[in-house]
Write an enzyme that holds these catalytic residues in place. Structure first.
Site, mmCIF file in Angstrom:
data_model
loop_
_atom_site.group_PDB
_atom_site.id
_atom_site.type_symbol
_atom_site.label_atom_id
_atom_site.label_comp_id
_atom_site.label_asym_id
_atom_site.label_seq_id
_atom_site.Cartn_x
_atom_site.Cartn_y
_atom_site.Cartn_z
ATOM 1 N N GLY A 71 0.809 -1.214 0.000
ATOM 2 C CA GLY A 71 0.000 0.000 0.000
ATOM 3 C C GLY A 71 0.841 1.262 0.000
ATOM 4 O O GLY A 71 0.533 2.235 -0.698
ATOM 5 N N ASN A 151 -8.313 4.280 7.972
ATOM 6 C CA ASN A 151 -7.718 3.170 8.720
ATOM 7 C C ASN A 151 -7.857 3.326 10.232
ATOM 8 O O ASN A 151 -7.815 2.339 10.954
ATOM 9 C CB ASN A 151 -6.243 3.010 8.350
ATOM 10 N N SER A 199 -3.592 -3.463 -0.683
ATOM 11 C CA SER A 199 -2.429 -4.178 -0.180
ATOM 12 C C SER A 199 -2.839 -5.554 0.338
ATOM 13 O O SER A 199 -3.820 -5.674 1.088
ATOM 14 C CB SER A 199 -1.820 -3.353 0.958
ATOM 15 N N CYS A 325 1.079 3.355 12.918
ATOM 16 C CA CYS A 325 2.307 3.945 12.395
ATOM 17 C C CYS A 325 2.884 4.978 13.332
ATOM 18 O O CYS A 325 4.068 5.240 13.318
ATOM 19 C CB CYS A 325 2.042 4.568 11.040
HETATM 20 C C1 LIG Z 1 -1.975 -0.271 5.834
HETATM 21 C C2 LIG Z 1 -2.341 0.917 5.009
HETATM 22 C C3 LIG Z 1 -1.464 1.449 4.048
HETATM 23 C C4 LIG Z 1 -0.067 0.908 3.879
HETATM 24 O O1 LIG Z 1 -0.076 -0.362 3.292
HETATM 25 P P1 LIG Z 1 1.241 -1.290 3.449
HETATM 26 O O2 LIG Z 1 0.974 -2.426 2.525
HETATM 27 O O3 LIG Z 1 1.280 -1.706 4.866
HETATM 28 O O4 LIG Z 1 2.399 -0.476 3.031
HETATM 29 C C5 LIG Z 1 -1.885 2.513 3.292
HETATM 30 N N1 LIG Z 1 -3.117 3.056 3.447
HETATM 31 C C6 LIG Z 1 -3.985 2.584 4.345
HETATM 32 C C7 LIG Z 1 -5.335 3.204 4.457
HETATM 33 C C8 LIG Z 1 -3.627 1.514 5.170
HETATM 34 O O5 LIG Z 1 -4.496 1.060 6.075
#
Ligand SMILES: *Cc1c(COP(=O)(O)O)cnc(C)c1O
Length: 393
Positions: A71, A151, A199, A325
Site C-alpha cells: 500500500g 484506517n 495491499s 504507524c
Molecule cells: C496499511 C495501510 C497502508 C499501507 O499499506 P502497506 O501495505 O502496509 O504499506 C496505506 N493506506 C492505508 C489506508 C492503510 O491502512
C-alpha cells in the site's frame, strides 16, 4: 492467558488457502518471469493469471494493474507519479487531512519539491467536507486523493461525489482503498476512479505486495526505475508468490465478502453496544453508520491511550492506539485532531479492529477486561474527578 487479536486494520494472518496456493512458487516454481526458459514461463503464467483475476475482481483491464511492494508504495506512486506527469499543467494537489501517512508524508515531500498541497478538511465524523474540497480546487489542480475508508476510525468517504468533482474538471482522482479492499465492494467503474491502491496483508494475503490500478490513458511517472518489469513502469524482480497470494486472497475475500462483513459487523456491534452501555465517559469516534464493518474506535476520557493499550496487551488482547504507524510517539493522531477532537480525547483513543476469526466470546472477554482496566487507570488519574471515583460501573 488469552490471545485475542483485535488489530486487523494493522494486518491480518495469511489465510491457509492463500498460503497453500503460494507455496509452490517459493520452491518448485521459483523461476524469474523475465527468464527465457520453462522455469520462467511457468512464473509468467502464474503472474498473468493473478493479474487477470485481480483485474476482473475490481472491474479493470489486466493492463491497468501494476503489482507493487504494498500500500505504501502504491500510494507513493499514485501521488508522485501523477504530480510529476502533470507538472506542466499545474502544481497544485489536494489530499484529505485524514489520509494514511503514506499519502500525507509524500504530499509534504512534494511540497519541498515546489508543489502546493491543500489538505482537505473533514467533519466531526472524519468525512471530507465536499463544499470545502470543491472550494479548494484551482485551475492548476492536477490531483485529488481521498481514501475510500479511513484506517483509524473506519469512516467511509463519499468517493463517488469527490471523484465526479475531480474527473469532470479533468483532475486525476486517486483513492487509497487499502482498508476498503475485502471489507466493502470495490469496482473501479462504480464509482469511476482514475487510480486506486490496495495491499495484500490487509485482507488475509501476504505482506509486501500490493496493487496500483491506473486507468488506461492516465499518465503517471515512474518512481522505481530498473528492468522492464510491470510493462517497464516498475523495475524489480517480480514477487511471484506474493502476487499469486494477493490474487487468491482477493478472490476469497470477494467471494465471501457479504457473509464475512455481516459476521464481523455483528461481533463489532455487540462490542460497541456493550462498551457504550457499560463504560461511562466514552466516545465512539468515526461515523456511526458509514464505517467499515470491522472498526470500533473509542476515546476513553481520563485514560491515556498508551497505558490502556499496554494493560490490554498484558491481558492478552491486541489493539492499537491512535494509528499503528505513530504508536510509540506521544503525538495525538492527525485523524482525530482533523475531526476536531480535543487533545484529551485524542490521547485516550483506542482502535479495535475485528476479523473473521474473532468470536462474540472474545468480544465479551475483552469488554470485561476493559471495564476492570479502565476503573484502575481512572483511579490513578489525577484528572479524574474525585467525586466520580466511587461511582460503580
Ligand atoms: C496499511 C495501510 C497502508 C499501507 O499499506 P502497506 O501495505 O502496509 O504499506 C496505506 N493506506 C492505508 C489506508 C492503510 O491502512
Amino acid at each position: 492467558m488469552k490471545n485475542i487479536y483485535f488489530d486487523h486494520a494493522a494486518t491480518t494472518p495469511v489465510d491457509a488457502r492463500v498460503l497453500e496456493k503460494m507455496m509452490p512458487y517459493f520452491s518448485d516454481n521459483f523461476g524469474n518471469p523475465n527468464s527465457q526458459h520453462a522455469f520462467g514461463r511457468r512464473s509468467v503464467c502464474a503472474v498473468d493469471e493473478a493479474r487477470d483475476t485481480v483485474a476482473s475482481l475490481i472491474g479493470a483491464k489486466p493492463s491497468e494493474i501494476y503489482f507493487t511492494s504494498g500500500g505504501t508504495e502504491s500510494d507513493n506512486w499514485a501521488i508522485r507519479g501523477a504530480a510529476h506527469a502533470n507538472a506542466q499543467k499545474g502544481k497544485h494537489l489536494i489530499v484529505s487531512a485524514v489520509e494514511h501517512p503514506a499519502m500525507i508524508t509524500t504530499a509534504k515531500e512534494l511540497e519541498k519539491e515546489g508543489f502546493e498541497v491543500t489538505f482537505a478538511a473533514v467533519d466531526e465524523f472524519g468525512r471530507v467536507d465536499i463544499a470545502k474540497l470543491e472550494g479548494a480546487i484551482r485551475p492548476d489542480t492536477t490531483f485529488i486523493g481521498v481514501m475510500t475508508a479511513n484506517n483509524e476510525v473506519g469512516t467511509i468517504q463519499p468517493i463517488a461525489e469527490i471523484s465526479a468533482l475531480a474527473r469532470e474538471r479533468g483532475i486525476v482522482f486517486f483513492t487509497d482503498a487499502v482498508q476498503a479492499a475485502g471489507a466493502i465492494p470495490l469496482n473501479v467503474n462504480d464509482p469511476a476512479v482514475d487510480m486506486l491502491s490496495f495491499s495484500g496483508h490487509k485482507f488475509y494475503g501476504p505482506k509486501g505486495v500490493g496493487v496500483l490500478y491506473v486507468r488506461s490513458g492516465k499518465r503517471i511517472g515512474k518512481i522505481i526505475t530498473g528492468g522492464h518489469q510491470e510493462r517497464s513502469m516498475r523495475g524489480g524482480t517480480t514477487n511471484v508468490p506474493g502476487i499469486v497470494g494477493l490474487a487468491e486472497a482477493l478472490r476469497l475475500a470477494t467471494a465471501d465478502l457479504s457473509q464475512n462483513a455481516a459476521y464481523v459487523a455483528s461481533v463489532r456491534d455487540h462490542f460497541i453496544a456493550r462498551v457504550l452501555n457499560e463504560i461511562p465517559y466514552v466516545k465512539l469516534n468515526g461515523h456511526p453508520k458509514d464505517r467499515l464493518p470491522n472498526n470500533a474506535n473509542f476515546s476513553f476520557r481520563y485514560v491515556e491511550g498508551e497505558s490502556l493499550l499496554f494493560s490490554l496487551d498484558l491481558a492478552g488482547i491486541a489493539v492499537s492506539s491512535g494509528s499503528a504507524c505513530s504508536s510509540g510517539s506521544l503525538e495525538p493522531s492527525h485523524v482525530l485532531l482533523a475531526m476536531g477532537l480535543p487533545e484529551g480525547l485524542a490521547h485516550g483513543s483506542i482502535r479495535f479492529s475485528f476479523g473473521k476469526e474473532n468470536t462474540i466470546q472474545e468480544a465479551d472477554y475483552a469488554v470485561d477486561k476493559l471495564k476492570e482496566i479502565i476503573v484502575k487507570l481512572r483511579a490513578l488519574s489525577p484528572l479524574f474527578p474525585k467525586d466520580l471515583k466511587n461511582e460503580v460501573y
